[in-house]
Scaffold this motif. Structure first.
Motif, PDB file in Angstrom:
ATOM      1  N   TYR A 106     100.165  29.131  19.154  1.00 29.39           N
ATOM      2  CA  TYR A 106     101.505  28.879  20.072  1.00 29.39           C
ATOM      3  C   TYR A 106     102.170  27.853  19.497  1.00 29.39           C
ATOM      4  CZ  TYR A 106     103.626  28.221  24.488  1.00 29.39           C
ATOM      5  OH  TYR A 106     104.331  28.296  25.736  1.00 29.39           O
TER       6      TYR A 106
ATOM      7  N   VAL B 197     101.436  35.191  26.589  1.00 28.96           N
ATOM      8  CA  VAL B 197     101.114  34.109  26.831  1.00 28.96           C
ATOM      9  C   VAL B 197     102.287  33.385  27.690  1.00 28.96           C
ATOM     10  CG1 VAL B 197     100.527  31.557  25.677  1.00 28.96           C
ATOM     11  CG2 VAL B 197      99.844  33.724  24.658  1.00 28.96           C
TER      12      VAL B 197
ATOM     13  N   ARG C  13      96.056  30.295  21.678  1.00 30.39           N
ATOM     14  CA  ARG C  13      96.452  28.632  21.569  1.00 30.39           C
ATOM     15  C   ARG C  13      96.437  28.380  20.243  1.00 30.39           C
ATOM     16  NH1 ARG C  13      91.498  25.406  24.284  1.00 30.39           N
ATOM     17  NH2 ARG C  13      92.933  23.767  24.241  1.00 30.39           N
TER      18      ARG C  13
ATOM     19  N   ASP D  40      96.711  33.959  32.889  1.00 32.19           N
ATOM     20  CA  ASP D  40      97.823  33.072  32.004  1.00 32.19           C
ATOM     21  C   ASP D  40      96.764  32.161  31.151  1.00 32.19           C
ATOM     22  OD1 ASP D  40     100.088  33.955  32.899  1.00 32.19           O
ATOM     23  OD2 ASP D  40     100.088  32.575  34.379  1.00 32.19           O
TER      24      ASP D  40
ATOM     25  N   ARG E 140     101.411  22.055  28.648  1.00 36.34           N
ATOM     26  CA  ARG E 140     100.857  22.379  27.374  1.00 36.34           C
ATOM     27  C   ARG E 140      99.811  21.172  26.885  1.00 36.34           C
ATOM     28  NH1 ARG E 140     102.552  23.952  21.612  1.00 36.34           N
ATOM     29  NH2 ARG E 140     100.519  24.313  20.642  1.00 36.34           N
TER      30      ARG E 140
ATOM     31  N   GLN F  10      94.979  34.207  28.423  1.00 35.22           N
ATOM     32  CA  GLN F  10      95.780  34.382  27.451  1.00 35.22           C
ATOM     33  C   GLN F  10      96.037  33.256  26.532  1.00 35.22           C
ATOM     34  OE1 GLN F  10      97.964  37.031  26.109  1.00 35.22           O
ATOM     35  NE2 GLN F  10      96.541  38.299  26.985  1.00 35.22           N
ATOM     36  N   TYR F  11      95.860  32.219  27.180  1.00 35.48           N
ATOM     37  CA  TYR F  11      96.373  31.051  26.234  1.00 35.48           C
ATOM     38  C   TYR F  11      95.038  30.406  25.461  1.00 35.48           C
ATOM     39  CZ  TYR F  11      97.848  26.242  24.698  1.00 35.48           C
ATOM     40  OH  TYR F  11      98.292  25.085  24.165  1.00 35.48           O
ATOM     41  N   GLN F  12      94.038  30.636  26.072  1.00 33.81           N
ATOM     42  CA  GLN F  12      92.805  30.290  25.447  1.00 33.81           C
ATOM     43  C   GLN F  12      92.515  31.050  24.021  1.00 33.81           C
ATOM     44  OE1 GLN F  12      89.722  31.210  28.424  1.00 33.81           O
ATOM     45  NE2 GLN F  12      88.798  29.122  28.202  1.00 33.81           N
TER      46      GLN F  12
ATOM     47  N   ASP G 173      95.909  21.943  27.000  1.00 34.37           N
ATOM     48  CA  ASP G 173      95.198  21.681  25.599  1.00 34.37           C
ATOM     49  C   ASP G 173      94.037  20.592  25.908  1.00 34.37           C
ATOM     50  OD1 ASP G 173      96.300  23.134  23.926  1.00 34.37           O
ATOM     51  OD2 ASP G 173      97.951  22.310  23.089  1.00 34.37           O
TER      52      ASP G 173
END
Lengths: 334, 468
Positions: free
Chosen positions: A326, A280, A323, A315, A288, A318-320, A292
């Motif tokens: 995170y 991430v 999250r 990216d 962020r 990965q964040y999805q 979000d």
């Protein structure tokens, strides 16, 4: 494109890896409540993991083992909770005296053991796993963290030091040198049939994961099955691998998997070779918050172009995926 | 019942073969016995249609198993009908029958023992001619039946190539557990096949275990650069070369090669260093009989370590490897155990050959002892490269000299480099408390874990002062 440099004090991927470990333990609690488990780890000087086990899961039979005199001294100084038992010993002597060590934390019926290694002495680490395995019983849980950086295998250095390979007339290729080195390092746990493509940086975690499972399998007791819970790899600087397994009575796997809800958990690894990669991007709070607000569960269409210039699709994917886990970092002055 | 007072009863029971005999062998070794039969099949095929270049190429054996079944299928020619009907299923070999040339199987027990080790029901299918095959069945209740014979029937074309397929079912519980791979049996078996059949696989034999091909590692040793290009080695100069020996010992051809497979390091060996611990796995003596490895990387007295002036194996010798190949068209002459898992240490042939193993390895252990604490050893290994066994042997002929008292044998005994005598170096070794080392390291701005560097810096510092 985002910078690949990671600020050392912000390690979101490692944080996510730890959150997923806690979540996997929560799932396994559906079978036996992990609050009643004993927890043994290589806690390092800060014992942060033991603190998390108590804070998030209520585990209070906590033990940290440490073989270095210096680290042990720091550990006993830093111990954050009075019911963490610090023992100065290595994994071998833990295994040799397993029953008496468990007495120190009130003889729990089941244990969670976390072997958290940072360096690349993988052969010795696999020997530890192999030595520990016969002591484990049904429903015990083990997590192994291993350095999975190929760059640490010093391939270039080895290529220079290796005499010309007369069989082919060529200089030994970097790939074959790394393969030989890793084969020697993993010894009997090297997965036979693996080739050069299995030791490239991206593939190495899966190969090491298979070796860790081999080490467990070679040592476990009769009637028990090594069950893969989750295998994760992340990189905050060095590429690391974490493997979490549990031992179940043979034949009960399907029912237990269902009971724990592991089969539908997105981070479940059905086999040793299934490794989820956590990569991430590091984000500012402003980036962020904006992402979000706009990133849907399955679509990234609403994320505006300026942000997509910074973070590419991988990216955002990965964040999805991660999250929920995170971390939010804030500067604290004490 | 009337008792005959002049004799006692002597006869075998079926359970002796199905239960007792199978206890003496590990599952892994039982499977290797089946693989030996495949290799014997190849040897029989070669006699019919010899091709010397790559005798094992185009031949394969596929091993598959899971918790309910084991099978091994090969294209190694099948069992000739005469042998199948009369001998292959008999327990033990008829001493009157001549042994097959060049094979490793002489005892006539492997296949049956392997089958009964694994399970209670089996079928053996042999496709020995294009349209002729034979299927032998071992029924589940065979042990309870009065008759010893196994039912069989002629079956037409079942396999595409001439070969054998053995299927074992109704596995014993402990075997089913191993085959479920719960304890990683597949990896262990694959590793054993690689170690013991590596020479045969290198010559073209294809083996798979549950679909995964088994590879091989070449046996290689360091030679001077230029050796392979056919450059003659100067007679006087000292170089890193293997010791080479060959000879005939009463019908057994012996080829022996030993030397360094990697450079030795100048520093004292740290026994706790992981890379040292693991790389020692590659050192030692390997012995093969008709290409089948029977002893792998041995470091014990068996292969001469710690006997007659040769030092015991120690970590500092981890760069030494040797290979002895015994070959004979009459396998009963080969110095191996009945199980093929070991050398017959009392065999006259082996005892004689071991003398040359000692002579050979003595070169390299003395070299290591002379150089081990001398950093200049790096230079001794400069200009070397790895050569495979075939390459070493191919170029060895002009070097080989007759061996005294043994007419049929030749050897090459290398003269390895000696440490130069001018300006000799000595090693200084001492210990100090860690805390003090840290202080000195800090003084020189050196990583405190690099203790040798700290010691060296301290010496240089003192030496400079002393010369002022």
């Amino acid at each position: 494109m985002r910078s690949k440099a990671h600020p050392f004090h912000l390690r979101p991927n490692k944080h996510i890896d730890r959150r997923l470990f806690v979540e996997s333990l929560q799932l396994l609690s559906h079978i036996h409540n992990v609050r009643e488990y004993g927890y043994i780890s290589l806690g390092g000087p800060f014992l942060e993991d033991a603190r998390i086990m108590y804070a998030d899961l209520g585990i209070s039979r906590l033990m940290s083992i440490e073989r270095s005199e210096n680290e042990y001294r720091r550990q006993t100084f830093n111990v954050p909770l009075p019911f963490i038992t610090c023992e100065k010993c290595d994994v071998n002597s833990l295994v040799a005296n397993f029953e008496s060590k468990l007495e120190l934390i009130k003889n729990p019926e089941h244990v969670i053991v976390w072997l958290d290694y940072q360096d690349t002495q993988r052969g010795t680490q696999l020997d530890d796993v192999r030595a520990l395995a016969p002591k484990l019983g049904a429903f015990d849980i083990v997590r192994v963290t291993m350095n999975a950086s190929q760059s640490d295998s010093k391939a270039t250095e080895v290529v220079e030091a290796t005499p010309t390979d007369a069989a082919t007339g060529d200089e030994a290729t970097a790939g074959s040198v790394v393969l030989d080195k890793i084969r020697t390092q993993l010894g009997p746990f090297f997965p036979e049939g693996a080739s050069e493509k299995d030791v490239v940086d991206r593939a190495l975690p899966a190969l090491l994961s298979r070796a860790i499972y081999s080490a467990f399998k070679e040592g476990i007791g009769e009637g028990l099955e090594v069950v893969s819970v989750t295998n994760l790899s992340y990189r905050d600087g060095q590429q690391m691998l974490t493997v979490t397994v549990t031992l179940w009575p043979g034949g009960d796997e399907a029912a237990l998997l269902l009971k724990a809800g592991l089969d539908t958990w997105p981070f479940y690894s059905p086999t040793a070779a299934d490794v989820h990669r956590i990569d991430v991007p590091t984000m500012t709070l402003r980036e962020r918050t904006e992402i979000d607000r706009l990133l849907e569960i399955e679509s990234m269409d609403r994320v505006p172009e300026d942000l997509r210039q910074i973070f590419d699709d991988s990216d955002l994917e990965q964040y999805q995926k991660y999250r929920r886990y995170y971390p939010t970092y804030a500067r604290v002055a004490v | 019942m009337a008792i005959n007072a002049s004799e006692v009863k002597v006869y075998p029971t079926k359970s002796f073969f199905t239960t007792n005999l199978t206890r003496d062998i590990e599952l892994q070794d039982a499977i290797l016995d089946l693989l030996d039969n495949c290799v014997d099949g190849i040897t029989r095929m070669q006699k019919r249609k010899p091709s010397s270049a790559d005798p094992y190429s185009h031949y394969w054996a596929h091993i598959t198993f899971d918790k309910s079944q084991f099978s091994i299928e090969d294209n190694c020619g099948g069992i000739p009908p005469g042998i199948a009907y009369e001998h292959a299923f008999v327990f033990g070999r008829d001493p009157e029958r001549a042994v097959d040339g060049g094979t490793v199987g002489v005892y006539g027990i492997g296949m049956k023992r392997a089958i009964f080790k694994m399970g209670c029901r089996a079928s053996v299918l042999s496709q020995h001619a294009k349209n002729e095959s034979l299927t032998v069945t071992i029924p589940e209740d065979w042990e309870r039946r009065d008759r010893w014979e196994f039912p069989c029937k002629a079956t037409g074309k079942v396999l595409n190539e001439l070969g054998t397929r053995i299927v074992v079912e109704k596995l014993h519980d402990n075997i089913a557990d191993e085959f479920s791979n719960r304890t990683n049996f597949q990896n262990r078996l694959s590793r054993a096949i690689k170690q013991y059949y590596g020479r045969i696989i290198a010559k073209g034999f294809g083996v798979t275990v549950n679909g995964v091909a088994i590879d091989h590692e070449d046996f290689r040793l360091l030679v001077p650069k230029g050796y392979l290009a056919g450059k003659r080695l100067p007679k006087t100069s000292e170089q890193i070369m293997p010791y080479i020996f060959d000879g005939d010992f009463g019908g057994v051809q012996v080829d022996l090669v030993c030397g360094f497979y990697q450079p030795i390091q100048g520093d004292e060996v740290d026994e706790f260093d992981e890379s040292v611990k693991r790389s020692a796995d590659n050192a030692g003596w390997t012995l093969s009989c008709n290409d089948r490895v029977v002893v792998y990387n041995d470091k014990s007295e068996l292969t001469g370590w710690g006997t007659s002036g040769v030092p015991r194996y120690h970590g500092q010798f981890r760069t030494f490897a040797g290979l002895v190949q015994f070959k004979s068209s009459d396998p009963s002459l080969l110095p191996m155990h009945t199980t093929k898992r070991g050398i017959d240490a009392n065999s006259q042939i082996f005892l004689q050959v071991r003398e040359y193993m000692r002579i050979g390895m003595g070169n390299f252990t003395s070299f290591t002892n002379r150089w081990k604490s001398d950093d200049r050893v790096v230079k001794a290994f400069a200009g070397t490269e790895l050569a495979t066994l075939d390459q070493i042997e191919e170029h060895a002929t002009p070097l080989l000299r007759k061996v005294r008292n043994r007419d049929s044998a030749r050897q090459y005994n290398p003269s390895l480099p000696q440490p130069p005598s001018e300006n000799p170096t000595r090693q200084i070794k001492f210990s100090r408390p860690q805390r003090q080392i840290r202080t000195v390291a800090k003084f020189f701005d050196i990583d405190p874990d690099e203790v040798s560097a700290v010691g060296e810096a301290a010496f240089e510092y003192a030496y400079d002062e002393a010369r002022k």
